[in-house]
Design an enzyme around this catalytic site. Structure first.
Site, PDB file in Angstrom:
ATOM      1  N   LYS A 208      63.626  20.531  -6.765  1.00  0.00           N
ATOM      2  CA  LYS A 208      63.659  19.530  -7.838  1.00  0.00           C
ATOM      3  C   LYS A 208      64.080  20.144  -9.180  1.00  0.00           C
ATOM      4  O   LYS A 208      64.282  21.341  -9.275  1.00  0.00           O
ATOM      5  CB  LYS A 208      62.300  18.835  -7.930  1.00  0.00           C
ATOM      6  CG  LYS A 208      61.894  18.120  -6.626  1.00  0.00           C
ATOM      7  CD  LYS A 208      62.701  16.853  -6.364  1.00  0.00           C
ATOM      8  CE  LYS A 208      62.713  16.384  -4.929  1.00  0.00           C
ATOM      9  NZ  LYS A 208      61.483  15.867  -4.378  1.00  0.00           N
TER      10      LYS A 208
HETATM   11  C1  LIG Z   1      60.736  15.047  -3.208  1.00  0.00           C
HETATM   12  C2  LIG Z   1      60.412  13.616  -3.256  1.00  0.00           C
HETATM   13  C3  LIG Z   1      59.112  13.135  -3.112  1.00  0.00           C
HETATM   14  C4  LIG Z   1      57.959  14.017  -2.719  1.00  0.00           C
HETATM   15  O1  LIG Z   1      57.730  15.021  -3.631  1.00  0.00           O
HETATM   16  P1  LIG Z   1      56.729  16.215  -3.204  1.00  0.00           P
HETATM   17  O2  LIG Z   1      56.443  16.900  -4.510  1.00  0.00           O
HETATM   18  O3  LIG Z   1      57.452  17.077  -2.237  1.00  0.00           O
HETATM   19  O4  LIG Z   1      55.521  15.584  -2.630  1.00  0.00           O
HETATM   20  C5  LIG Z   1      58.874  11.790  -3.264  1.00  0.00           C
HETATM   21  N1  LIG Z   1      59.879  10.939  -3.529  1.00  0.00           N
HETATM   22  C6  LIG Z   1      61.155  11.347  -3.653  1.00  0.00           C
HETATM   23  C7  LIG Z   1      62.221  10.352  -3.974  1.00  0.00           C
HETATM   24  C8  LIG Z   1      61.465  12.698  -3.503  1.00  0.00           C
HETATM   25  O5  LIG Z   1      62.734  13.112  -3.594  1.00  0.00           O
END
Ligand SMILES: *Cc1c(COP(=O)(O)O)cnc(C)c1O
Length: 413
Positions: A208
């Site tokens: 991210k």
């Molecule tokens: C990555 C992601 C999540 C989950 O995030 P985590 O921190 O891995 O739990 C939820 N929604 C979207 C759209 C994502 O890309």
């Protein structure tokens, strides 16, 4: 390398892909979504390790405060994932069996899974073809007497149309939860993503825009729900519950709820504090690469991302190409394979969620129900977009995409 020969073949657009026995554009594999980790966060992690306090402590609170200021929310709660933030948002919203939550099928499974965990029913509504975000008109079309909440995703970092969505949730008195996993930098008319709804949920997963290994943040303006989420995030334990029994000194905790294990640690916050500090320069680097890609892929059999709408800030989290399959001799997965053989890491964001086995079997979703999401699902590919990419790395991605799509274009060979 034979530079002259390569230039000639590039000009004629006919270089043999590695998948067909040619030479890959690079010798080492370019990892998809590899984060940029720099000295300050490495030193901070070491400092935390040496401090003797690895758990939830002052660094977590410092990161929460920085993030709270970044969004301008009243409260920010550090957690171990965005999934945890989404789940807590559902729980403290008081969702119960029979309640319906309208969400998008063009998202990661966590978005809808948490609704199931809270005991409620996810109801998908189709996306717009160009923005790939949930279509406000489709939200309205799926509202029933049982609808309690809307869970939107600012997909790839592009803001949903918040004027229309706010009008709908206010008109029908619905809870709004924002999945901001792609959207740390996103804003709509100057207002940050995550601050429109009752809750904003952010991800600091390894790929991210802000990275803490695993991590997430819940933001809200509601004092009571924040307090409830905070207690639920650590087993439902509260120091306050036993206050009346304690004299001074040691304080017992009381278990007020059967809570969860969702807390962020100082190890994670050590990374986040410095990652957040570089938010803007990392964003600018991704924008630069984004614009370079747009230029480079203009003439290929693919659709580049829609322009950024006026008055909005795009987080530039994912760069997705939609293949013009009617102009290609092969399907999307063959293109993915061919890019991987060029040593370029690729991703798919996402296969439409309503067609995943659990959602098909449990809620009887099937092909044809959300045509725009399915259309995207069949032809989308994500290529590397990270501040870690050098100009040469980005150049390799461009050469690989051009080489593969040109080779497999119909009527070209
Ligand atoms: C990555 C992601 C999540 C989950 O995030 P985590 O921190 O891995 O739990 C939820 N929604 C979207 C759209 C994502 O890309």
């Amino acid at each position: 390398m034979n530079g002259g020969g390569r230039l000639l073949s590039e000009l004629s657009g006919r270089e043999k892909p590695a998948a067909e026995g040619g030479k890959p554009v690079r010798d080492t594999f370019l990892i998809y979504g590899s984060p940029l980790i720099e000295e300050p966060e490495i030193r901070e992690v070491v400092d935390t390790l040496e401090s003797g306090w690895l758990g939830t402590g002052k660094k977590t609170h410092a990161f929460e405060e920085l993030f709270r200021k970044h969004t301008g929310s009243k409260h920010a709660l550090g957690l171990n994932s965005c999934t945890a933030a989404l789940h807590l948002a559902c729980v403290v919203s008081g969702l119960k069996p029979g309640d319906e939550v309208i969400t998008t099928p063009m998202t990661f499974c966590a978005t809808a899974n948490v609704v199931v965990h809270a005991g409620a029913t996810p109801v998908f509504a189709d996306v717009e073809k160009d923005s790939m975000n949930i279509d406000p008109k489709q939200i309205e079309a799926h509202i029933t007497a049982r609808t309690r909440a809307v869970l939107i995703v600012h997909f790839t970092g592009r803001s949903c149309r918040m004027d229309e969505i706010m009008r709908i949730v206010q008109k029908h008195d619905l809870i709004l939860i924002e999945d901001c996993a792609h959207a740390v930098e996103t804003s709509w008319n100057g207002k940050p993503a995550g601050t429109f709804g009752n809750f904003g949920c952010f991800s600091f997963y390894v790929t991210k825009n802000v990275v803490t290994g695993e991590g997430g943040m819940l933001v809200t303006d509601n004092d009571e729900q924040y307090e409830q989420a905070r207690i639920l995030s650590l087993h439902g334990m509260s120091k306050d519950a036993y206050k009346r029994f304690s004299e001074s000194g040691y304080k017992h905790y009381g278990v007020e709820y059967a809570g969860f294990k969702y807390n962020m640690t100082d190890m994670q916050a050590s990374l986040g504090i410095h990652q957040l500090g570089r938010l803007n320069c990392n964003w600018e680097r991704r924008r630069e690469i984004w614009n370079r890609y747009n230029e480079a892929f203009r003439d290929l059999p693919c659709i580049t991302p829609a322009p950024v709408e006026k008055g909005t800030k795009h987080a530039f989290h994912l760069y997705t190409l939609l293949l013009r399959l009617e102009r290609l001799r092969v399907d999307r997965d063959t293109i993915l394979d061919a890019l991987a053989k060029e040593n370029i890491g690729v991703g798919v964001h996402y296969l439409a969620l309503h067609l995943q086995p659990f959602y098909r079997h449990t809620y009887h979703y099937h092909e044809g129900m959300f045509q725009n999401a399915e259309w995207i699902s069949e032809r989308t590919i994500s290529i590397p977009l990270s501040p870690k990419l050098s100009d040469d790395d980005a150049g390799d991605v461009i050469r690989a995409v051009r080489k593969v799509l040109t080779w497999y274009e119909k009527g070209e060979g």
